[in-house]
Design a protein around this motif. Sequence first.
Motif, PDB file in Angstrom:
ATOM      1  N   PHE A  75      19.285  30.032  41.285  1.00  0.00           N
ATOM      2  CA  PHE A  75      20.172  31.097  40.599  1.00  0.00           C
ATOM      3  C   PHE A  75      20.994  32.203  42.613  1.00  0.00           C
ATOM      4  N   ALA A  76      19.739  31.634  43.072  1.00  0.00           N
ATOM      5  CA  ALA A  76      19.756  32.965  43.818  1.00  0.00           C
ATOM      6  C   ALA A  76      20.007  32.027  45.642  1.00  0.00           C
ATOM      7  N   ASN A  77      19.985  30.709  45.293  1.00  0.00           N
ATOM      8  CA  ASN A  77      20.862  30.113  46.253  1.00  0.00           C
ATOM      9  C   ASN A  77      22.581  30.672  46.482  1.00  0.00           C
ATOM     10  N   ALA A  78      22.755  30.489  47.803  1.00  0.00           N
ATOM     11  CA  ALA A  78      24.078  30.707  48.141  1.00  0.00           C
ATOM     12  C   ALA A  78      25.675  29.852  48.370  1.00  0.00           C
ATOM     13  N   ASP A  79      23.819  28.467  48.565  1.00  0.00           N
ATOM     14  CA  ASP A  79      25.255  27.289  48.791  1.00  0.00           C
ATOM     15  C   ASP A  79      25.300  26.758  47.641  1.00  0.00           C
ATOM     16  N   ALA A  80      26.467  26.677  47.020  1.00  0.00           N
ATOM     17  CA  ALA A  80      27.449  25.637  46.406  1.00  0.00           C
ATOM     18  C   ALA A  80      26.994  25.073  45.828  1.00  0.00           C
ATOM     19  N   GLU A  81      26.352  23.793  46.640  1.00  0.00           N
ATOM     20  CA  GLU A  81      26.488  22.498  46.013  1.00  0.00           C
ATOM     21  C   GLU A  81      25.202  22.636  44.979  1.00  0.00           C
ATOM     22  N   SER A 103      15.395  22.726  20.087  1.00  0.00           N
ATOM     23  CA  SER A 103      16.881  24.293  20.824  1.00  0.00           C
ATOM     24  C   SER A 103      16.487  25.098  21.607  1.00  0.00           C
ATOM     25  N   ARG A 104      14.965  25.087  22.631  1.00  0.00           N
ATOM     26  CA  ARG A 104      14.937  25.939  23.977  1.00  0.00           C
ATOM     27  C   ARG A 104      14.679  25.577  25.010  1.00  0.00           C
ATOM     28  N   VAL A 105      15.029  25.863  26.475  1.00  0.00           N
ATOM     29  CA  VAL A 105      15.337  25.403  26.810  1.00  0.00           C
ATOM     30  C   VAL A 105      14.322  26.775  28.119  1.00  0.00           C
ATOM     31  N   VAL A 106      13.518  26.522  29.058  1.00  0.00           N
ATOM     32  CA  VAL A 106      12.583  27.995  29.711  1.00  0.00           C
ATOM     33  C   VAL A 106      13.042  27.627  31.204  1.00  0.00           C
ATOM     34  N   PHE A 107      13.670  28.778  31.929  1.00  0.00           N
ATOM     35  CA  PHE A 107      13.740  27.949  32.925  1.00  0.00           C
ATOM     36  C   PHE A 107      13.595  29.108  34.091  1.00  0.00           C
ATOM     37  N   HIS A 108      12.876  29.092  35.357  1.00  0.00           N
ATOM     38  CA  HIS A 108      12.557  30.082  36.129  1.00  0.00           C
ATOM     39  C   HIS A 108      13.934  30.257  37.375  1.00  0.00           C
ATOM     40  N   PRO A 109      14.325  31.706  37.128  1.00  0.00           N
ATOM     41  CA  PRO A 109      15.646  32.124  37.025  1.00  0.00           C
ATOM     42  C   PRO A 109      16.163  31.437  38.804  1.00  0.00           C
ATOM     43  N   ALA A 110      15.265  32.177  39.616  1.00  0.00           N
ATOM     44  CA  ALA A 110      15.266  32.050  41.047  1.00  0.00           C
ATOM     45  C   ALA A 110      13.952  32.596  42.249  1.00  0.00           C
ATOM     46  N   THR A 124      21.131  35.727  41.873  1.00  0.00           N
ATOM     47  CA  THR A 124      21.132  35.494  40.206  1.00  0.00           C
ATOM     48  C   THR A 124      22.088  35.403  38.945  1.00  0.00           C
ATOM     49  N   LEU A 125      22.002  36.874  38.827  1.00  0.00           N
ATOM     50  CA  LEU A 125      23.372  37.287  37.743  1.00  0.00           C
ATOM     51  C   LEU A 125      24.249  36.576  37.799  1.00  0.00           C
ATOM     52  N   ALA A 126      24.966  36.354  38.855  1.00  0.00           N
ATOM     53  CA  ALA A 126      27.248  36.050  39.140  1.00  0.00           C
ATOM     54  C   ALA A 126      26.274  34.492  38.568  1.00  0.00           C
ATOM     55  N   ASN A 127      25.623  34.036  39.268  1.00  0.00           N
ATOM     56  CA  ASN A 127      25.414  32.178  39.505  1.00  0.00           C
ATOM     57  C   ASN A 127      24.861  31.733  37.485  1.00  0.00           C
ATOM     58  N   ILE A 128      24.271  32.545  36.889  1.00  0.00           N
ATOM     59  CA  ILE A 128      23.622  32.515  35.342  1.00  0.00           C
ATOM     60  C   ILE A 128      25.301  32.441  34.651  1.00  0.00           C
ATOM     61  N   ASP A 129      26.010  33.552  35.231  1.00  0.00           N
ATOM     62  CA  ASP A 129      27.139  33.425  34.240  1.00  0.00           C
ATOM     63  C   ASP A 129      28.124  32.741  34.482  1.00  0.00           C
ATOM     64  N   LEU A 130      28.355  31.539  35.759  1.00  0.00           N
ATOM     65  CA  LEU A 130      28.924  30.927  35.954  1.00  0.00           C
ATOM     66  C   LEU A 130      28.387  29.648  35.384  1.00  0.00           C
ATOM     67  N   LYS A 152       4.774  36.136  40.857  1.00  0.00           N
ATOM     68  CA  LYS A 152       5.231  35.899  42.618  1.00  0.00           C
ATOM     69  C   LYS A 152       6.060  36.600  43.177  1.00  0.00           C
ATOM     70  N   HIS A 153       5.661  37.419  43.901  1.00  0.00           N
ATOM     71  CA  HIS A 153       6.657  39.635  44.090  1.00  0.00           C
ATOM     72  C   HIS A 153       7.506  38.363  45.245  1.00  0.00           C
ATOM     73  N   ASN A 154       7.985  37.404  45.606  1.00  0.00           N
ATOM     74  CA  ASN A 154       9.235  37.091  46.365  1.00  0.00           C
ATOM     75  C   ASN A 154       9.790  36.006  45.134  1.00  0.00           C
ATOM     76  N   GLN A 155       9.555  35.944  44.015  1.00  0.00           N
ATOM     77  CA  GLN A 155      10.514  35.422  43.182  1.00  0.00           C
ATOM     78  C   GLN A 155      11.679  36.334  42.150  1.00  0.00           C
ATOM     79  N   ILE A 156      12.137  36.108  41.488  1.00  0.00           N
ATOM     80  CA  ILE A 156      13.177  37.107  40.762  1.00  0.00           C
ATOM     81  C   ILE A 156      12.883  37.104  39.173  1.00  0.00           C
ATOM     82  N   GLY A 157      12.845  37.620  38.577  1.00  0.00           N
ATOM     83  CA  GLY A 157      11.636  37.532  37.493  1.00  0.00           C
ATOM     84  C   GLY A 157      10.676  38.859  36.562  1.00  0.00           C
ATOM     85  N   SER A 158      11.153  40.195  37.438  1.00  0.00           N
ATOM     86  CA  SER A 158      10.387  41.371  36.819  1.00  0.00           C
ATOM     87  C   SER A 158      11.369  41.221  35.111  1.00  0.00           C
TER      88      SER A 158
END
Length: 281
Positions: A75-81, A103-110, A124-130, A152-158
């Motif tokens: 969800f940190a991808n700038a490409d809308a598609e 009823s639960r789905v786990v996902f990696h944010p970005a 990421t926050l804007a796209n998850i809101d969408l 990993k340090h290059n992932q969003i998810g602290s």
Amino acid sequence: MLRIGPAGNSESFYAEGHQHTHEAAKWLHGMGLNAFEYSFGRGVNITPTAAAKIKQAFEQCDVQISAHAPYYINFANADAEMVKKSFDYVARSITAVQAFGGSRVVFHPAAAAGKDRGEALKLTLANIDLLLNFLDKEGLDNFILCAETMGKHNQIGSVDEIIEICKLGDCVYPCFDFGHINSFTGGGLKTKDDYRRILDNTFARLGSEKTADMHIHFSKIMYGKSGEIRHLDFTDDVFGPYYAPLAQLIDEYKMTPTVICESNGTMAEDAVTMKACHGRG
């Protein structure tokens, strides 16, 4: 209710001659476990017939099933598609886990992928809101999305980033992967107070329901200067973290999480070890 079980099937499950996931329900029930996480990490591919067999078997044995959405969600991808593809991965995962009776789905944010971390989180926050608006329009309700902490340090998810993501909607709960947290912080989970600070912060910022009923992933993980390297099993005595201090706090705070063991190859056996750490039986 506290629920504990594995992510996927242990090597011993197959060594005993089992072949299909619907057989795991009775197998896990016999071990005293009552949760299971199905992985759609490489894509959501399951037939209605197989899903129906899994649902019937797991409901009969009172083993709660959750699912992990595809790993390539970003969800940190700038490409809308590409973001729309992530919407589809989540929607298909929700539909599939509902077919399982879960009823639960786990996902990696970005993945930050070289972006400024602050900008990547903002995107990421804007796209998850969408995403939440999209799921609402699609009529996909009665589910919980579990945003996972990353190793990993290059992932969003602290921890702090996941808390901010969980504020976006009532259906978004934290999935605290304590092996990932330990890896991200270079071995920062050593004492009961290390766990306590995380839980107290989450209770204060997200409230009692989302914190008490959070999703938890747990395993020992090898880490290096960039964070997570690979999952280990409970024979590791070098990298950690250790489950007993967390179990004590879950009991002390009367929490009712779903706890999924992600050990390498011995996830069911290590889940039994985790269950024994709890004083509630």
